[in-house]
Design a protein around this motif. Structure first.
Motif, PDB file in Angstrom:
ATOM      1  N   SER A 131       0.821  -1.199   0.000  1.00 32.34           N
ATOM      2  CA  SER A 131       0.000   0.000   0.000  1.00 32.34           C
ATOM      3  C   SER A 131       0.862   1.260   0.000  1.00 32.34           C
ATOM      4  CB  SER A 131      -0.929  -0.007   1.222  1.00 32.34           C
ATOM      5  OG  SER A 131      -1.744   1.140   1.253  1.00 32.34           O
ATOM      6  N   SER A 134       2.486   1.697  -3.333  1.00 27.61           N
ATOM      7  CA  SER A 134       1.529   2.213  -4.304  1.00 27.61           C
ATOM      8  C   SER A 134       1.379   3.726  -4.168  1.00 27.61           C
ATOM      9  CB  SER A 134       0.168   1.536  -4.098  1.00 27.61           C
ATOM     10  OG  SER A 134      -0.764   1.970  -5.057  1.00 27.61           O
ATOM     11  N   THR A 135       1.387   4.220  -2.912  1.00 25.64           N
ATOM     12  CA  THR A 135       1.310   5.666  -2.683  1.00 25.64           C
ATOM     13  C   THR A 135       2.533   6.372  -3.254  1.00 25.64           C
ATOM     14  OG1 THR A 135       0.029   5.332  -0.658  1.00 25.64           O
ATOM     15  CG2 THR A 135       1.121   7.456  -0.919  1.00 25.64           C
ATOM     16  N   ASN A 261      -2.931   3.245  -9.810  1.00 20.41           N
ATOM     17  CA  ASN A 261      -2.349   3.186  -8.471  1.00 20.41           C
ATOM     18  C   ASN A 261      -3.346   3.621  -7.407  1.00 20.41           C
ATOM     19  OD1 ASN A 261       0.677   2.584  -7.840  1.00 20.41           O
ATOM     20  ND2 ASN A 261       0.636   3.389  -9.926  1.00 20.41           N
ATOM     21  N   ALA A 262      -4.158   4.632  -7.716  1.00 14.47           N
ATOM     22  CA  ALA A 262      -5.150   5.105  -6.754  1.00 14.47           C
ATOM     23  C   ALA A 262      -6.163   4.002  -6.435  1.00 14.47           C
ATOM     24  CB  ALA A 262      -5.860   6.339  -7.306  1.00 14.47           C
ATOM     25  N   ARG A 265      -4.420   1.200  -4.298  1.00 19.36           N
ATOM     26  CA  ARG A 265      -4.266   1.530  -2.877  1.00 19.36           C
ATOM     27  C   ARG A 265      -5.483   1.114  -2.069  1.00 19.36           C
ATOM     28  NH1 ARG A 265      -4.214   6.984  -1.709  1.00 19.36           N
ATOM     29  NH2 ARG A 265      -3.545   6.467   0.399  1.00 19.36           N
TER      30      ARG A 265
END
Length: 403
Positions: A131, A134-135, A261-262, A265
């Motif tokens: 996570s 990913s951010t 990616n958003a 997450r």
């Protein structure tokens, strides 16, 4: 692990963005560089290919070195090297000098890519790592997203050399920020010997689970490298556009990547990672199929060439953090080496994909998209094999438990 204070994810994102920035910022200048030095497009392409090669081999050095001496000194040394090489690119009087400076720039620029993953693995457990990664990837993609457009306008109005002046200045700013705010996160270090630096890689290469996931992670963005090499020439030479036109259209892929990616997450903490990767690869294949239909069945347009990349890159953003997290979890005692191996594979495959793009672009847009489809299709096959490997490993564990 819990006693180490996590560094700012925005700082790590800045580190991770620096290497790709020197790719995306510079790509619109390729036709101008070819014209400046009176060389063919394939000769100018070497300024891109050598950068990929430098990033690949630089990570091989940075990963195990950081396992031995720590993350912080490796980051600071790499940023300093990147800044100096960027200024050397600005002053390069011949293509040969530019090629050498680009290679050295890549050796320094890759440090943020490999160290951001290693630092995150130092401070987060597996579920939180994916996570957090990913951010970082999502935030770090913002600068490269706008870089082609900005690079195109700068090349058109101020000249391609200014691109490198800005890259060098940015590296110095990031160096100062890391000097102040990047803590050392790797405390249990390996001994610093030549044998320890070299021997870690055979361990990684012999680990079947790591290699399968690492290659899958490396293949996700490879199609973007193909269109990155071919796109400027399709826009400028075939469609008679300008560098700024290419830069504006090239923003579609980073935008799709950020959106992917958003979504990732939100899904990573509650969805099976292997299943999510298969869905991500399927989305990218669907986008490439749409792109092939648009460039093959109707006259070539900017919309037909670039709009499907929004879907393709969405799939890449959805699956990349999953694949990276699964790969790095296989080697918990060699985090720097694992991160470097993934980066080496990603940039090495990127160099091959970029070279393929420069070779097939002379045969047109259809040949370029077919090359991208072949790469993404191979990635899909690897992900299916990885799923079967996971099921086999679980079956062996279940059998042992019954005994």
């Amino acid at each position: 692990m819990g006693t180490i204070r996590p560094p700012s994810l925005f700082l790590l994102a800045g580190m991770a963005a620096l290497g790709p920035l020197a790719l995306n910022f510079y790509v619109p200048a390729l036709p101008a560089v070819a014209a400046q030095f009176a060389v063919t497009p394939s000769a100018a392409q070497w300024t891109l290919t050598l950068y990929f090669i430098g990033i690949s081999f630089g990570q091989i050095i940075h990963g195990p070195l950081s396992d031995a001496i720590g993350r912080r000194p490796v980051v600071l040394g790499g940023l300093a090297l990147y800044a100096l090489a960027s200024f050397a690119c600005y002053f390069a009087a011949t293509l040969d000098l530019l090629l050498v400076a680009r290679f050295i720039q890549a050796l320094g620029g890759c440090v943020g890519m490999v160290m951001s993953r290693a630092v995150l693995q130092d401070v987060f457990q597996r579920e939180r790592f994916a996570s957090a990664l990913s951010t970082v990837v999502m935030v770090s993609a913002v600068a490269p997203m706008f870089a082609p457009a900005v690079g195109g306008f700068i090349t058109e109005w101020l000249g391609w050399r200014i691109v490198f002046l800005l890259l060098g200045g940015g590296a110095l700013v990031l160096f100062g920020a890391c000097l102040q705010a990047l803590p050392e996160t790797h405390l249990n270090r390996n001994p610093l010997t030549l044998i320890s630096l070299v021997s870690a890689y055979p361990v990684a290469m012999r680990h079947r689970g790591f290699m399968l996931n690492a290659v899958a992670a490396a293949l996700f963005p490879a199609t973007n490298f193909t269109i990155m090499a071919a796109g400027p020439f399709l826009v400028v030479d075939v469609l008679k556009g300008t560098p700024s036109t290419y830069g504006a259209m090239a923003m579609t892929a980073p935008l799709g990547f950020i959106l992917g990616n958003a979504v990732a997450r939100r899904l990573l903490l509650r969805v099976d990672h292997r299943r999510l990767m298969l869905v991500a690869a399927g989305v990218s294949l669907a986008g490439l199929s749409l792109q092939l239909a648009l460039v093959a069945l109707v006259p070539l347009t900017l919309v037909g060439l670039f709009l499907p990349l929004l879907v393709v890159a969405f799939g890449h953003g959805l699956g990349l953090a999953c694949a990276t997290g699964l790969a790095m979890a296989q080697l918990p005692d060699l985090r720097g080496t694992a991160s470097a191996s993934i980066g080496f594979l990603q940039m090495g495959i990127g160099a091959l994909a970029s070279t393929a793009g420069s070779m097939v672009v002379q045969h047109g847009a259809v040949a370029t998209v077919l090359a991208m489809l072949a790469i993404q299709g191979f990635d899909f096959v690897l992900l299916i094999l990885g799923r079967h490997l996971d099921h086999g490993a679980r079956g062996e564990i279940h059998s042992k438990d019954n005994e």
